[in-house]
Enzyme design. Sequence first.
Site, PDB file in Angstrom:
ATOM      1  N   LYS A  32       2.219  11.250   7.244  1.00 34.35           N
ATOM      2  CA  LYS A  32       1.438  10.983   8.450  1.00 34.35           C
ATOM      3  C   LYS A  32       1.958  11.677   9.714  1.00 34.35           C
ATOM      4  O   LYS A  32       1.750  12.868   9.883  1.00 34.35           O
ATOM      5  CB  LYS A  32       1.281   9.477   8.624  1.00 34.35           C
ATOM      6  N   PHE A  91       0.850  -1.189   0.000  1.00 32.34           N
ATOM      7  CA  PHE A  91       0.000   0.000   0.000  1.00 32.34           C
ATOM      8  C   PHE A  91       0.882   1.233   0.000  1.00 32.34           C
ATOM      9  O   PHE A  91       1.641   1.464   0.940  1.00 32.34           O
ATOM     10  CB  PHE A  91      -0.963   0.053   1.196  1.00 32.34           C
ATOM     11  N   ASP A 149       9.308   3.318   2.080  1.00 32.70           N
ATOM     12  CA  ASP A 149       8.080   4.040   2.395  1.00 32.70           C
ATOM     13  C   ASP A 149       7.797   3.855   3.887  1.00 32.70           C
ATOM     14  O   ASP A 149       7.268   2.842   4.313  1.00 32.70           O
ATOM     15  CB  ASP A 149       6.917   3.508   1.553  1.00 32.70           C
TER      16      ASP A 149
END
Length: 428
Positions: free
Chosen positions: A276, A148, A235
């Site tokens: 985030k 993802f 990531d």
Amino acid sequence: MATTTTKKATSKDFIELENKHGAHNYHPLPVVLAKGEGVHVWDVEGKKYYDFLSAYSAVNQGHCHPKIVNTLKEQAETLTLTSRAFFNDVLGPYEQFITRYFGFDKVLPMNTGAEAVETAIKIARKWGYEKKGVEENKGQIVVFDQNFHGRTTTIISFSSDGDAKRNFGPYTHGFIKVTYNDVDALREVFEDNDNIVGVLVEPIQGEAGVIVPSENFLDNIRKLCKENNALFMADEIQTGIGRTGSLLAVCGDCTCKGHCEKQSSYVTPDILILGKALSGGGYPVSAVLANDEVMEVITPGTHGSTFGGNPLGAKVAMTALEVIRDEKLTQNARKLGQIFRDRMEKLITKTDLVCLVRGKGLLNAVVINDHPSSSTAWDICVKLSENGLLAKPTHGNIIRFAPPLVMSEEQLHECCDIIEKTILNFKK
Ligand SMILES: *Cc1c(COP(=O)(O)O)cnc(C)c1O
């Protein structure tokens, strides 16, 4: 005096409004939140919950952290956005701060996670053509099954999730998908292929259900990238910034961010992607970090974003990173994570409903002993919310547990009590 007859809006009213006027691109639990503070959130009826999702790990620092809120207020009253057509007096200090914090030469600031991943992909391709000498338009990036990385057209082009991908084509070419945690498969794709410019990986696959790879998987990616002159792209949008009990998940068991005597255990990526918790939830802030040799392929006009690097986001990100360090949240995540998994292991011995707990730091998941297409995990999450704890199923039968890192040990035990009670009383 006129009496007020206006009825206060209920959770049901807000859910109806969203259903009627908003695109149905999410399927939320039926809880309507109105307030947050630290590890807690409150719904519109005033019911208090422990938050065990942390906005997919964006609020590692806890909801409405006073320092972050304060920075946000102060900078909002001073200067919010200049665009990059001009310099501003926050971006430079932020760039110095974040590159020192993570140990890279340069940063490219963006806003959302998906944008940062897109940026990393563009940098890797350009590096491939200009530095590695790959023939133009032939560059390939290795990605992993069940990944993802976000929702843009290019990113969903290499997704394994049918809903995320179906009917959104034509797709972007240039990606090779390999089984996660399979070093041999990765080695194989490198054989007789000089066009690979990078390997894009989540150090722990969050959305896939908190899949923790074997000990030396990242090390092997690093090695294979080095041997084959390709960029190792991590990531860490969900795993980074303290979540897994080290500053970055690529740090393994080292909490020093790569500047300590144990530097060998820090598997430095060539490109680090953050988002985030980089803002602690106050504002969308993402970033791509790399050393000069890589980042210098980006020149004026080749990439950008109106909001990327704005003084408001830059100031907020500095405070958010300071909070992580000053409050030792990384260390706390490591300690509490161990307690959480120990408690869940004990629970597993008392029930057939839960069959596995896995994770690192405070990024954990339990696997529910039922078919992924069953509603059991969802029904358990509904019961958990009734008992004052919010968590969300992922991939059907998996429940992710990822509270803000500002939790105390006492609070964590109280939460484990809630989970235990809910599971042991659950009837299908
Ligand atoms: C959330 C996430 C993204 C996408 O971030 P957005 O801000 O939602 O675009 C990318 N990669 C990982 C690993 C994520 O968890």
